[in-house]
Structures are given as C-alpha cells and as structure tokens.
Design a protein around this motif. Structure first.
Motif, PDB file in Angstrom:
ATOM      1  N   ALA A 294       1.000  -1.099   0.014  1.00 39.32           N
ATOM      2  CA  ALA A 294       0.024   0.198  -0.124  1.00 39.32           C
ATOM      3  C   ALA A 294       0.935   1.135  -0.082  1.00 39.32           C
ATOM      4  CB  ALA A 294      -1.022   0.089   1.347  1.00 39.32           C
ATOM      5  N   GLY A 295       2.003   1.265   0.800  1.00 38.21           N
ATOM      6  CA  GLY A 295       3.010   2.068   0.558  1.00 38.21           C
ATOM      7  C   GLY A 295       3.432   2.714  -0.434  1.00 38.21           C
ATOM      8  N   VAL A 296       3.865   1.673  -1.203  1.00 38.59           N
ATOM      9  CA  VAL A 296       4.773   2.216  -2.476  1.00 38.59           C
ATOM     10  C   VAL A 296       3.580   2.468  -3.620  1.00 38.59           C
ATOM     11  CG1 VAL A 296       6.726   0.610  -2.111  1.00 38.59           C
ATOM     12  CG2 VAL A 296       4.449  -0.387  -3.386  1.00 38.59           C
ATOM     13  N   LEU A 297       2.438   2.099  -3.634  1.00 39.20           N
ATOM     14  CA  LEU A 297       1.302   2.258  -4.369  1.00 39.20           C
ATOM     15  C   LEU A 297       0.810   3.692  -4.120  1.00 39.20           C
ATOM     16  CD1 LEU A 297      -0.825  -1.108  -4.772  1.00 39.20           C
ATOM     17  CD2 LEU A 297       0.905  -0.165  -6.451  1.00 39.20           C
ATOM     18  N   HIS A 298       0.973   4.082  -3.079  1.00 32.16           N
ATOM     19  CA  HIS A 298       0.355   5.470  -2.610  1.00 32.16           C
ATOM     20  C   HIS A 298       1.444   6.389  -3.239  1.00 32.16           C
ATOM     21  CE1 HIS A 298      -1.721   8.506  -0.623  1.00 32.16           C
ATOM     22  NE2 HIS A 298      -0.942   8.866   0.021  1.00 32.16           N
ATOM     23  N   GLU A 299       2.662   6.177  -3.411  1.00 32.36           N
ATOM     24  CA  GLU A 299       3.699   6.952  -4.030  1.00 32.36           C
ATOM     25  C   GLU A 299       3.541   7.272  -5.264  1.00 32.36           C
ATOM     26  OE1 GLU A 299       7.421   5.792  -2.340  1.00 32.36           O
ATOM     27  OE2 GLU A 299       6.908   5.858  -0.362  1.00 32.36           O
ATOM     28  N   ARG A 300       2.686   6.349  -6.084  1.00 33.21           N
ATOM     29  CA  ARG A 300       2.429   6.694  -7.345  1.00 33.21           C
ATOM     30  C   ARG A 300       3.292   6.551  -8.616  1.00 33.21           C
ATOM     31  NH1 ARG A 300      -2.885   7.513  -7.868  1.00 33.21           N
ATOM     32  NH2 ARG A 300      -3.900   8.854  -5.972  1.00 33.21           N
ATOM     33  N   PRO A 301       4.446   5.498  -8.310  1.00 33.45           N
ATOM     34  CA  PRO A 301       5.436   5.585  -9.373  1.00 33.45           C
ATOM     35  C   PRO A 301       4.646   4.638 -10.302  1.00 33.45           C
ATOM     36  CG  PRO A 301       5.853   4.047  -7.504  1.00 33.45           C
ATOM     37  CD  PRO A 301       4.781   4.836  -6.995  1.00 33.45           C
ATOM     38  N   ALA A 302       5.488   4.500 -11.502  1.00 29.42           N
ATOM     39  CA  ALA A 302       4.860   3.333 -12.386  1.00 29.42           C
ATOM     40  C   ALA A 302       4.744   1.897 -11.968  1.00 29.42           C
ATOM     41  CB  ALA A 302       5.881   3.503 -13.896  1.00 29.42           C
ATOM     42  N   LEU A 303       3.666   1.199 -12.345  1.00 27.97           N
ATOM     43  CA  LEU A 303       3.445  -0.219 -11.503  1.00 27.97           C
ATOM     44  C   LEU A 303       4.694  -0.938 -11.465  1.00 27.97           C
ATOM     45  CD1 LEU A 303       1.191  -1.539 -10.143  1.00 27.97           C
ATOM     46  CD2 LEU A 303       0.510  -2.446 -12.654  1.00 27.97           C
ATOM     47  N   PRO A 304       5.143  -1.322 -12.653  1.00 27.33           N
ATOM     48  CA  PRO A 304       6.490  -2.159 -12.564  1.00 27.33           C
ATOM     49  C   PRO A 304       7.621  -1.540 -11.445  1.00 27.33           C
ATOM     50  CG  PRO A 304       6.089  -1.720 -14.829  1.00 27.33           C
ATOM     51  CD  PRO A 304       5.266  -0.368 -14.012  1.00 27.33           C
ATOM     52  N   GLN A 305       7.768  -0.401 -11.520  1.00 34.53           N
ATOM     53  CA  GLN A 305       8.663   0.192 -10.194  1.00 34.53           C
ATOM     54  C   GLN A 305       8.224   0.009  -9.052  1.00 34.53           C
ATOM     55  OE1 GLN A 305       8.047   2.047 -13.275  1.00 34.53           O
ATOM     56  NE2 GLN A 305      10.109   1.190 -14.132  1.00 34.53           N
ATOM     57  N   ALA A 306       6.899   0.408  -8.747  1.00 29.17           N
ATOM     58  CA  ALA A 306       6.209   0.208  -7.496  1.00 29.17           C
ATOM     59  C   ALA A 306       6.309  -1.233  -7.050  1.00 29.17           C
ATOM     60  CB  ALA A 306       4.855   0.542  -7.596  1.00 29.17           C
ATOM     61  N   LEU A 307       5.985  -2.380  -7.712  1.00 26.97           N
ATOM     62  CA  LEU A 307       6.068  -3.723  -7.422  1.00 26.97           C
ATOM     63  C   LEU A 307       7.600  -4.034  -7.238  1.00 26.97           C
ATOM     64  CD1 LEU A 307       3.566  -5.195  -9.768  1.00 26.97           C
ATOM     65  CD2 LEU A 307       3.036  -4.357  -7.547  1.00 26.97           C
ATOM     66  N   ALA A 308       8.658  -3.736  -8.002  1.00 32.81           N
ATOM     67  CA  ALA A 308       9.745  -3.966  -7.776  1.00 32.81           C
ATOM     68  C   ALA A 308      10.166  -3.388  -6.373  1.00 32.81           C
ATOM     69  CB  ALA A 308      10.786  -3.494  -8.882  1.00 32.81           C
ATOM     70  N   ARG A 309      10.011  -2.397  -6.092  1.00 30.73           N
ATOM     71  CA  ARG A 309      10.273  -1.685  -4.664  1.00 30.73           C
ATOM     72  C   ARG A 309       9.759  -2.511  -3.621  1.00 30.73           C
ATOM     73  NH1 ARG A 309       9.000   4.500  -4.639  1.00 30.73           N
ATOM     74  NH2 ARG A 309       9.240   4.093  -2.379  1.00 30.73           N
TER      75      ARG A 309
END
Length: 401
Positions: A294-309
C-alpha cells in the motif's frame, strides 16, 4: 486505480483497507472462493510490534483487533512431569474467524467490494490495473506461472496437525510427551474466553508408530487427548476431518519465489512466502506485506517500479525471520539433541532455537555461553546506568566469586 484482490485472507483484506484510506477513489474488489464466515484455522498469534504498526496505519482496525485478542507474557514448558516457566515478550492470540470478520467489516465500511463464493480462473483474471494474488500457500495464480515466479517448495520432515480445544491457555504452553515410539509435543495458546489452539508435532517414525497415520479422526483425537491430558485439564481436542474421515496431518511447506510479480500480478502473504509455524509470524508477515505494498502504490510510481520496490523492501525485511524459521524447524526436527537436558536448560535453548550457531555447538556448552553472554550484557547495562566506578566494583566482586 482498479484493484482485484484474489483471496480474502488477512493480506488482501488489509491491503484493501489501507488503499481505500489513502485514496477513497480506488475501485477495489476482494474475491474469496469460500462463503463468508467460512475459514479453516483456530487462533493466530502476533506480537506487540505488529499492534504498534496497525495503530500507525489504521487505529480503528488496531483497536478492534486488540479488543478481540487475549494476551500473555510468559511461556511454560512441561517435560517429564516437570514444569518450567520463562518470562517473554507480550504475545497475543485472536481467532482467525474473528480477525477476518474485523477486517472484512472495516473494508466494507470504506467501500471495498467483497465477493464471497467467487472463484477466479487463473487463465481469466479480472480486468484491473493490479491483480493481487493473496490466495495462500497453494496459490492457483502463482502455480499457473510457477516457472516465471521461480517457485520453490521445500517440505519439512516432521508431521503436524492443527487442532482446537475449549481450553483457553493463559500462557503460551509447550508440552513434550515421551512414548515408546519417540517424542510428541504440543504448542498451546488461547485466543478467546473458552477457545484455544493446539498444534501437535512429531517425527514421522513417531507418527506411524502411534498409528496416527491410519487412525480415524475420533481415535486419533482420543489418543492425543490422553497424551496431553496434563495440559488439557479434561478439555477435548477438536479436529477438522478430511473427506475420507481421517484427521489431516501435514508436513510444513516452505514456499519461496525468485520474483513476486508478473505484469500487473503481484504475490502477497503465503502466496509469496511462508515461514514455519513455530515462530508464529505468518499473519504478521502477511499484514506487513499489505502495509509495504500500500505504501509504494500510494507514492504513485509506475506500476513495474512500484512492484519491484515492494518486493525488494519485503525480501530484505524477511531475511532474519526466514532464517529464524528455518532454524526453529530444525530445532524441533532434532529434538532428541536437547530433550535430555535439565528442563530449565532445555527450555532456555528452546528460546534460543532461532540461533544459527545452536546446531553446531554442544547444547550444554551453548547454554553456558548464552548465560555468560547474558551476564556480560547485564554488566554493560549496569555500567551505563550506574557509572563506571560502580560497575567496576561489581565486576571485581563477580570475578572474585
């Protein structure tokens, strides 16, 4: 963002709550194949640190979970008619059914769509920006692309069974019983006023020697009630029979994956990783996965980058607990190495079972080294609190003894 969570366990439900709290415009649906209120499991455990995290991210959910839990701050071990107690961190137990009820109610109140009795075909995923595979250790979504995820499943040696009881343990209880076919042991903890969980474990030779591999449910439970009568105080054990009439004994499956995401599909909770039940961390890790995602998705990077983080963050956080789980399982698989120690020493090493050194150091020596390290740590604390001069005096007295 449109999100489909496949699996209505703690991870998927808590993720939906956190996403809605951060952005009510998210369109989130949780798909659960079972009917509402149907769940396998008795009580789950967690520790004070998780409650602190829940308070930070959603105080309302944290209050409800704490109110629905029982707590303990010591452990007790029963070995050969002797009882040993040790203080410990504050632990909590809550019924899995009650936990899911709290999370589902909170999710609904925030506008999450909950679809029970909804089975998702891995070949026909819901149309969504993100599909969260929270469908457990046997995840169908992960299995369909197991080669991509690099799924590895390692099976433990010992047999175990998850049982309920009407005995509500007031401490976390260990009981070790010797039989003519070897040792069998139980972990017992409460999760309600008249509700407890008993996880029974033994080596495969003991399991077959006692006839538990072929006993009908009633006979198997009766035998276990007799073996653990000393801690059950006349309360029955409650099983969940399988279709063939037996009671399901399992071997623990440790699941790891090379990667946790594929396109817009991401693994969470037991679908991504499992840790041996003896460290009591499964539910905690699932909820922490939800917090991180939820935290990385809230920061709204592109989805591939969010999932990698998300994957990198959780892999790093899991390293120590996965190591602890492996060594904990190994400790129980090598129980004869420790069981003949005096009960106090055996229980002390039970508390140290996460150590990677313990399998390689003679148990008596490890116990003495551990005690010496504890005394040294106490002297260092004394030096910090009382000052160098007083601490030197204390050290001198200790050396003269």
């Amino acid at each position: 963002m449109k999100v489909a969570c496949v699996g209505g366990g703690p991870a998927g439900l808590y993720l939906s709550i956190l996403l809605k709290l951060r952005d009510p415009s998210h369109d989130i649906t949780v798909h659960e194949r079972n009917a509402e209120g149907t769940t396998y499991g008795w009580g789950v455990t967690y520790w004070r640190g998780l409650l602190d995290q829940l308070r930070t991210h959603d105080p309302e959910t944290a209050r409800a979970i704490e109110a629905g839990s029982v707590r303990w701050n010591e452990g007790v071990a029963h070995v050969r008619g002797l009882t040993t107690r040790r203080p410990g961190d504050e632990g909590h137990g809550i019924g899995r059914h009650r936990l899911l009820e709290i999370l589902a109610g909170r999710a609904r109140s925030l506008g999450v769509h909950l679809e029970f009795g909804s089975t998702i075909d891995p070949g026909d995923l819901p149309a969504a920006d993100l599909v969260v595979a929270g469908d457990g250790v046997h995840s169908a979504l992960r299995t369909r692309h197991a080669d991509h995820f690099g799924t590895r499943i390692d099976t433990g040696r010992n047999r175990y069974i998850w049982l309920g009881t009407s005995k509500s343990f007031d401490t976390f209880t260990f009981a070790f019983t010797e039989t003519e076919h070897g040792w069998i042991w139980c972990y017992g903890y409460g999760f309600g006023p008249a509700a407890g969980t008993c996880v029974v474990e033994c080596a495969p030779e003991t399991w077959t020697g006692l006839g538990l591999d072929r006993a009908p449910e009633a006979d198997g439970l009766a035998l276990l009630e007799k073996l653990f009568a000393g801690i059950l105080d006349g309360h029955p054990l409650i099983g969940r029979p399988s279709p063939d009439g037996g009671t399901p004994w399992l071997t623990f499956r440790t699941v790891t994956n090379r990667t946790w995401h594929r396109g817009n599909v991401v693994l969470i909770g037991d679908a991504a990783h499992t840790t041996h039940y003896s460290i009591g961390a499964g539910t905690t890790l699932a909820l922490e996965d939800a917090i991180a995602l939820a935290g990385v998705l809230h920061e709204r990077p592109a989805l591939p980058q969010a999932l990698a983080r998300y994957e990198q963050e959780r892999r790093t956080a899991l390293l120590s607990r996965q190591s602890a789980a492996r060594h904990s399982a190994l400790w129980y698989e090598n129980l004869p190495r420790y069981i003949d120690l005096p009960p106090r020493q055996m229980f002390a090493l039970l508390g140290q079972r996460h150590s990677p050194l313990l399998p390689y150091v003679p148990p008596q020596l490890y116990y003495r080294l551990d005690r010496a390290a504890g005394q040294l740590q106490a002297l260092r604390r004394l030096k910090r609190w009382l000052g160098p001069k007083v601490a030197r005096t204390a050290q001198g007295r200790a050396a003269r003894r």
